[in-house]
Design a protein around this motif. Structure first.
Motif, PDB file in Angstrom:
ATOM      1  N   ARG A  67      -9.031   7.632   3.804  1.00 34.39           N
ATOM      2  CA  ARG A  67      -7.712   6.984   3.879  1.00 34.39           C
ATOM      3  C   ARG A  67      -7.832   5.586   4.481  1.00 34.39           C
ATOM      4  O   ARG A  67      -7.086   4.678   4.110  1.00 34.39           O
ATOM      5  N   THR A  68      -8.750   5.419   5.389  1.00 33.93           N
ATOM      6  CA  THR A  68      -8.925   4.119   6.039  1.00 33.93           C
ATOM      7  C   THR A  68      -9.525   3.092   5.091  1.00 33.93           C
ATOM      8  O   THR A  68      -9.128   1.920   5.093  1.00 33.93           O
ATOM      9  N   GLU A  71      -8.017   1.540   0.125  1.00 32.57           N
ATOM     10  CA  GLU A  71      -6.726   0.865   0.143  1.00 32.57           C
ATOM     11  C   GLU A  71      -5.949   1.095  -1.146  1.00 32.57           C
ATOM     12  O   GLU A  71      -4.711   1.038  -1.153  1.00 32.57           O
ATOM     13  N   SER A  75      -3.053   2.722   1.433  1.00 34.42           N
ATOM     14  CA  SER A  75      -2.567   1.612   2.252  1.00 34.42           C
ATOM     15  C   SER A  75      -1.287   1.032   1.650  1.00 34.42           C
ATOM     16  O   SER A  75      -1.022   1.199   0.460  1.00 34.42           O
ATOM     17  N   ASN A  76      -0.496   0.377   2.506  1.00 37.79           N
ATOM     18  CA  ASN A  76       0.751  -0.253   2.060  1.00 37.79           C
ATOM     19  C   ASN A  76       1.684   0.776   1.424  1.00 37.79           C
ATOM     20  O   ASN A  76       2.144   0.602   0.288  1.00 37.79           O
ATOM     21  N   LYS A 126      -1.309   6.244  -5.946  1.00 36.27           N
ATOM     22  CA  LYS A 126      -0.808   6.069  -4.584  1.00 36.27           C
ATOM     23  C   LYS A 126       0.513   6.821  -4.414  1.00 36.27           C
ATOM     24  O   LYS A 126       0.712   7.534  -3.431  1.00 36.27           O
ATOM     25  N   GLU A 264       0.967   6.748   7.763  1.00 35.19           N
ATOM     26  CA  GLU A 264      -0.169   5.957   7.279  1.00 35.19           C
ATOM     27  C   GLU A 264      -1.046   5.496   8.438  1.00 35.19           C
ATOM     28  O   GLU A 264      -2.279   5.631   8.394  1.00 35.19           O
ATOM     29  N   LYS A 265      -0.436   4.985   9.499  1.00 38.25           N
ATOM     30  CA  LYS A 265      -1.203   4.493  10.647  1.00 38.25           C
ATOM     31  C   LYS A 265      -1.927   5.628  11.363  1.00 38.25           C
ATOM     32  O   LYS A 265      -3.059   5.465  11.833  1.00 38.25           O
ATOM     33  N   GLN A 268      -5.690   7.354  10.039  1.00 31.22           N
ATOM     34  CA  GLN A 268      -6.805   6.446   9.852  1.00 31.22           C
ATOM     35  C   GLN A 268      -7.761   6.591  11.026  1.00 31.22           C
ATOM     36  O   GLN A 268      -7.411   7.172  12.057  1.00 31.22           O
TER      37      GLN A 268
END
Length: 297
Positions: A67-68, A71, A75-76, A126, A264-265, A268
């Motif tokens: 996940r990190t 992208e 991500s986003n 995504k 999301e944060k 990671q």
């Protein structure tokens, strides 16, 4: 986003030792490069790994690392971004309300807009991952999951817009990092160029995935795996049409926008704090190098 009730999940799966789960949670909290995950989230990994502590540790680390560094898919995750808004108009991704008789959860993916110029594989995947994460978070652990890909409306123009390296990354995640017990991966309404689609996938598939991959030229054969009654109306089932079912989950993404961005944060890793050697995308997926889009004659 409301997590599934923990006590109810332990009651449904008495083979899971909560004492062992607590050891797993404590291990997560002791990892400097990971953020603290709630017991509800950790439970998915422990269950997916057949209650194996060591395997759960490995899969969780791989999941958060992927996940990190991936992208494209993780991500986003702001559903108000134009590319995700376009993906919502392009595809229907529908977790079904009912389970199979075995208790398996089922999710259907299909095109809504068949114009190939509007299709972006990475953005659609995504969106798929966002919905799957939200669905699992609220639904809890299940005996297994079934993925259905409906190819109605897919053209060679769509296939030409799929990057090989993106396929490799998604299949890596599905096989090595997803916190589910995958029971079946079904293609229905297959197209004459199905061999082209399989050619994208098979180089990156392990035998465990190959063994649950089904390509159905006959819809009645598919219904031997998933009862017709639990399918949406366009498949002769009793549920609402996919166009209605998708809106339920697309609305959830919009309503829970802020929580998803926090999700999301939280999912990671901090490579600067990882014990030993830090990892990057090439450690997981290899070097992108000469991966090109499929050449369509």
């Amino acid at each position: 986003m409301k997590p599934a009730d923990l006590l109810e999940q332990y009651a449904r799966f008495p083979e899971i030792s909560r004492a062992e789960m607590q050891k797993f949670v404590n291990w997560i909290r002791a990892q400097p490069h990971m953020q603290n995950l709630a017991e509800e989230e950790a439970l998915h990994f422990f269950h997916a790994c057949m209650n194996s502590m060591e395997m759960a540790k490995q899969v969780l680390d791989t999941n958060l690392t992927a996940r990190t560094h991936c992208e494209d898919f993780f991500s986003n995750l702001d559903c108000e971004r134009p590319e995700l808004q376009r993906a919502m108009r392009t595809v229907s991704i529908c977790p079904l309300p009912q389970t199979t008789p075995e208790g398996y959860r089922v999710i259907v993916g299909k095109l809504t807009d068949t114009n190939a110029s509007h299709f972006n594989f990475a953005d659609c995947m995504k969106l798929y991952c966002m919905i799957f994460d939200h669905w699992m978070y609220e639904d809890g652990i299940r005996p297994g999951h079934i993925i259905i890909m409906d190819l109605k409306g897919v053209t060679l123009g769509h296939v030409a817009r799929i990057g090989l390296f993106q396929v490799k990354k998604f299949l890596f995640y599905l096989q090595e990092a997803a916190a589910i017990r995958l029971i079946g991966f079904h293609f229905i309404n297959i197209v004459p160029f199905m061999d082209r689609i399989l050619a994208l996938m098979t180089p990156f598939m392990k035998k465990e995935l190959t063994s649950v991959l089904y390509v159905h030229s006959n819809i009645d054969d598919f219904f031997k795996h998933v009862p017709q009654s639990i399918m949406p109306k366009e498949y002769g089932g009793e549920e609402a049409e996919c166009s209605q079912l998708k809106e339920i989950f697309y609305k959830k993404l919009k309503d829970d926008r802020a929580e998803i961005l926090e999700f999301e944060k939280r999912h990671q890793v901090n490579e600067k704090l990882r014990p030993g050697k830090a990892k990057d995308a090439s450690d997981l997926f290899g070097i992108e190098g000469n991966f090109k889009k499929l050449n369509i004659d």
